[in-house]
Design an enzyme around this catalytic site. Structure first.
Site, short mmCIF file in Angstrom:
data_model
loop_
_atom_site.label_atom_id
_atom_site.label_comp_id
_atom_site.label_asym_id
_atom_site.label_seq_id
_atom_site.Cartn_x
_atom_site.Cartn_y
_atom_site.Cartn_z
N TRP A 84 0.83 -1.22 0.00
CA TRP A 84 0.00 0.00 0.00
C TRP A 84 0.85 1.25 0.00
O TRP A 84 0.43 2.30 -0.48
CB TRP A 84 -1.09 -0.03 1.07
CG TRP A 84 -0.77 0.14 2.53
CD1 TRP A 84 0.33 -0.25 3.20
CD2 TRP A 84 -1.64 0.76 3.52
NE1 TRP A 84 0.22 0.05 4.55
CE2 TRP A 84 -0.98 0.68 4.76
CE3 TRP A 84 -2.89 1.36 3.47
CZ2 TRP A 84 -1.53 1.17 5.95
CZ3 TRP A 84 -3.44 1.84 4.66
CH2 TRP A 84 -2.77 1.76 5.87
N ASP A 85 2.09 1.16 0.48
CA ASP A 85 3.00 2.30 0.36
C ASP A 85 3.15 2.67 -1.11
O ASP A 85 3.04 3.84 -1.49
CB ASP A 85 4.39 1.96 0.92
CG ASP A 85 4.40 1.71 2.41
OD1 ASP A 85 3.75 0.75 2.86
OD2 ASP A 85 5.04 2.48 3.15
N TYR A 130 16.44 -5.37 7.18
CA TYR A 130 15.05 -5.58 7.61
C TYR A 130 14.84 -7.01 8.07
O TYR A 130 15.39 -7.95 7.49
CB TYR A 130 14.08 -5.27 6.46
CG TYR A 130 12.62 -5.38 6.89
CD1 TYR A 130 12.02 -4.35 7.60
CD2 TYR A 130 11.87 -6.53 6.61
CE1 TYR A 130 10.69 -4.45 8.02
CE2 TYR A 130 10.54 -6.63 7.01
CZ TYR A 130 9.96 -5.59 7.72
OH TYR A 130 8.65 -5.69 8.14
N ASP A 213 -0.14 -2.36 12.22
CA ASP A 213 0.34 -3.59 12.86
C ASP A 213 0.04 -3.76 14.35
O ASP A 213 -0.40 -4.82 14.77
CB ASP A 213 1.86 -3.69 12.66
CG ASP A 213 2.29 -3.31 11.26
OD1 ASP A 213 1.43 -3.08 10.40
OD2 ASP A 213 3.49 -3.24 11.01
N TYR A 399 3.88 4.12 17.34
CA TYR A 399 3.47 3.52 16.08
C TYR A 399 1.97 3.67 15.80
O TYR A 399 1.50 4.77 15.62
CB TYR A 399 3.91 2.06 16.17
CG TYR A 399 4.35 1.45 14.87
CD1 TYR A 399 5.15 2.11 13.99
CD2 TYR A 399 3.95 0.15 14.54
CE1 TYR A 399 5.56 1.51 12.81
CE2 TYR A 399 4.35 -0.45 13.37
CZ TYR A 399 5.15 0.23 12.51
OH TYR A 399 5.53 -0.37 11.35
N GLU A 442 7.90 9.38 9.23
CA GLU A 442 6.93 8.28 9.21
C GLU A 442 5.61 8.67 9.90
O GLU A 442 4.53 8.42 9.40
CB GLU A 442 7.53 7.05 9.86
CG GLU A 442 6.75 5.77 9.64
CD GLU A 442 7.47 4.53 10.16
OE1 GLU A 442 8.51 4.70 10.85
OE2 GLU A 442 7.00 3.41 9.89
O1 LIG Z 1 6.69 -2.34 10.74
C1 LIG Z 1 6.93 -3.05 9.77
O2 LIG Z 1 7.93 -3.78 9.73
C2 LIG Z 1 6.02 -3.04 8.57
C3 LIG Z 1 5.47 -4.44 8.35
O3 LIG Z 1 4.73 -4.49 7.17
O4 LIG Z 1 4.89 -2.17 8.71
C4 LIG Z 1 5.01 -0.76 8.71
O5 LIG Z 1 5.76 -0.27 7.62
C5 LIG Z 1 5.22 -0.49 6.32
C6 LIG Z 1 6.13 0.20 5.33
O6 LIG Z 1 6.01 1.59 5.46
C7 LIG Z 1 3.78 0.00 6.22
O7 LIG Z 1 3.22 -0.45 5.02
C8 LIG Z 1 2.92 -0.49 7.37
O8 LIG Z 1 1.65 0.10 7.31
C9 LIG Z 1 3.60 -0.16 8.68
O9 LIG Z 1 2.87 -0.59 9.76
#
Ligand SMILES: O=C(O)[C@@H](CO)O[C@H]1O[C@H](CO)[C@@H](O)[C@H](O)[C@H]1O
Length: 475
Positions: A84-85, A130, A213, A399, A442
């Site tokens: 969705w990003d 990551y 999340d 968050y 963010e």
């Molecule tokens: O925290 C994480 O590792 C990831 C896990 O998918 O999630 C965060 O970052 C993503 C990338 O920006 C967003 O798409 C999510 O909405 C946000 O919650």
């Protein structure tokens, strides 16, 4: 912080050193004053200059986060393509490079699974920054190279917007023709894989799928997820962001347990719905999917693909019938639901306003939601907090348990305008502009506006371009 007028180039790393806009002339205020007067006075000219600096900086962020046809959300913290990003980021690209915006979507769908699912992360290139990466998901090799779960399906909304706003209509039409069958396959996957019992609403099987999340809405259902004997792991997120702002260890243990359980059946979507110990009706996913189905229908008609319209209409009708069960009139909010217990979840979160974005709230629900939102805004300096600021579990910096997210502000503002709550929309827009002026990061602390989380953040930059910038320049 350096005064914005003096900044020619913009540093891209530390949120605290990024340009501020200052002043009270936000895009919304600009729009309203210009509509009233005809002339642009000195103060307005100055405000436009400040906005232009912010827009230049936002373009720079997208360009720097471009890894070749796809945009990572932020360096280090999120080094892959997120679902969705990317769909939201494409709206930002479209304001200065339409071809690149389309490429973002093509790249996302290049990883579509055979069953139609579009993954929440695509691992185009290796990275060590990551966790959990492709080796944990079991998708190091092609054709997968992506996660076995999805995310809120913004893509059809993006394709609709990109086409409508396109200057290069020929390119846009080619791209829509290319993407339409893929979008349709994904939406069909939602229907079959995530609503096999034909309830009208789709299930979300992992908190990461919701995009929110560690939302307090997931506390209850996550408590019912047992922690398996999973391999020891080291979180990478805590090397980028302070642990006080991130999901807890207990949440991560459950996030990982779910991944290993899903992986054990090779993410077979026919089994996952029934075996997942976490199964919720997420307001964000369902609101976005409803709106995305409206867009898909629009695209189908535009392309003359009329045979699929009745199928989409049936989905839309199913949503409309079932959505009312998610409204809690006692607290004037929509709530997510635990499908495994059948109970509406207690938490009031910003996702509760997203039925406005979907246009699925009734006018009287919209009126009550607007009143609830006003009450929330009276408790914080900036809106919109991701969690009810009156609740005991409100954490302004953790968050999805309190901070403001620009993408959610855009969606809710879009909904408020659709229902005629212009003043409230203007308040949220003005707040967002002020927040982004202190750094494109963010998320933001609703109590003092402090930027937090990852810096130089792509979807926040995209919102600056596609929402705030457009709003001011279209006056
Ligand atoms: O925290 C994480 O590792 C990831 C896990 O998918 O999630 C965060 O970052 C993503 C990338 O920006 C967003 O798409 C999510 O909405 C946000 O919650």
């Amino acid at each position: 912080m350096a005064p914005v007028a003096m900044m020619s180039t913009v540093p891209a790393t530390d949120a605290s050193t990024r340009p501020g806009c200052g002043g009270a002339l936000t895009p919304a205020v600009l729009v309203h004053t210009i509509k009233r007067t005809d002339a642009i006075d000195e103060q307005q000219t100055e405000a436009y200059k400040k906005l232009e600096v912010l827009l230049t900086y936002s373009r720079q962020i997208l360009t720097e986060n471009d890894l070749g046809g796809y945009t990572i959300p932020a360096k280090g913290l999120y080094p892959y393509q997120w679902n969705w990003d990317s769909a939201l980021v494409a709206m930002g690209w479209a304001t200065f490079d339409e071809a690149r915006a389309w490429e973002e979507m093509t790249k996302l769908f290049s990883a579509q699974w055979d069953d139609g699912m579009v993954s929440h992360i695509v691992f185009h290139k290796p990275s060590t920054t990551y966790f959990p990466g492709p080796e944990i998901w079991g998708s190091v090799e092609k054709p997968r190279k992506s996660t076995g779960i999805t995310q809120p399906p913004v893509a059809a909304i993006t394709v609709h917007k990109l086409y409508e706003q396109a200057v290069n209509k020929e390119l846009a039409l080619t791209k829509v023709r290319e993407l339409f069958p893929k979008l349709l396959a994904w939406h069909r996957w939602f229907k079959t894989a995530r609503d096999p019992e034909n309830t009208g609403l789709v299930a979300t099987l992992h908190p990461w799928e919701s995009g929110m999340d560690n939302s307090p809405a997931w506390d209850e259902p996550l408590r019912n997820v047992p922690v398996d004997d999973i391999p020891p792991y080291v979180r990478a997120d805590l090397t980028h962001v302070n642990s006080s702002m991130r999901p807890s260890q207990a949440e991560y243990d459950r996030f990982l347990t779910l991944v290993y359980r899903f992986r054990a059946v090779d993410y077979d979507c026919k089994q996952l719905y029934y075996l997942s110990p976490f199964r919720v009706t997420d307001l964000c996913t369902n609101s976005v999917l409803y709106r995305a189905n409206l867009s898909l229908r629009w695209l189908a008609e535009m392309l003359g693909e009329l045979d699929v319209v009745p199928e989409i209409d049936e989905w839309l009708e199913g949503f409309r019938v079932a959505f009312s069960s998610l409204y809690d009139p006692a607290v004037k909010m929509f709530k997510s639901k635990d499908q495994l217990t059948g109970k509406l979840l207690n938490a009031s979160t910003s996702a509760g306003f997203l039925p406005l974005f979907a246009r699925i709230a009734t006018p009287s629900q919209a009126q009550e939601l607007a009143a609830t939102l006003e009450q929330w805004l009276s408790c914080v300096k900036y809106g919109i907090p991701s969690n009810d600021p009156n609740s005991a579990d409100f954490e302004p910096l953790r968050y999805w348990r309190g901070p403001i997210w620009a993408i959610v502000n855009w969606m809710i503002t879009d909904g408020l305008l659709a229902y005629g709550y212009d003043a409230l929309a203007q308040r949220v827009e003005s707040d967002t502009y002020e927040l982004l002026g202190s750094g494109i990061c963010e998320y933001y602390d609703p109590t003092d506006g402090k930027p937090a989380g990852g810096g130089s953040f792509s979807w926040t930059a995209a919102m600056c371009l596609a929402w705030l910038g457009k709003c001011a320049t279209s006056a």
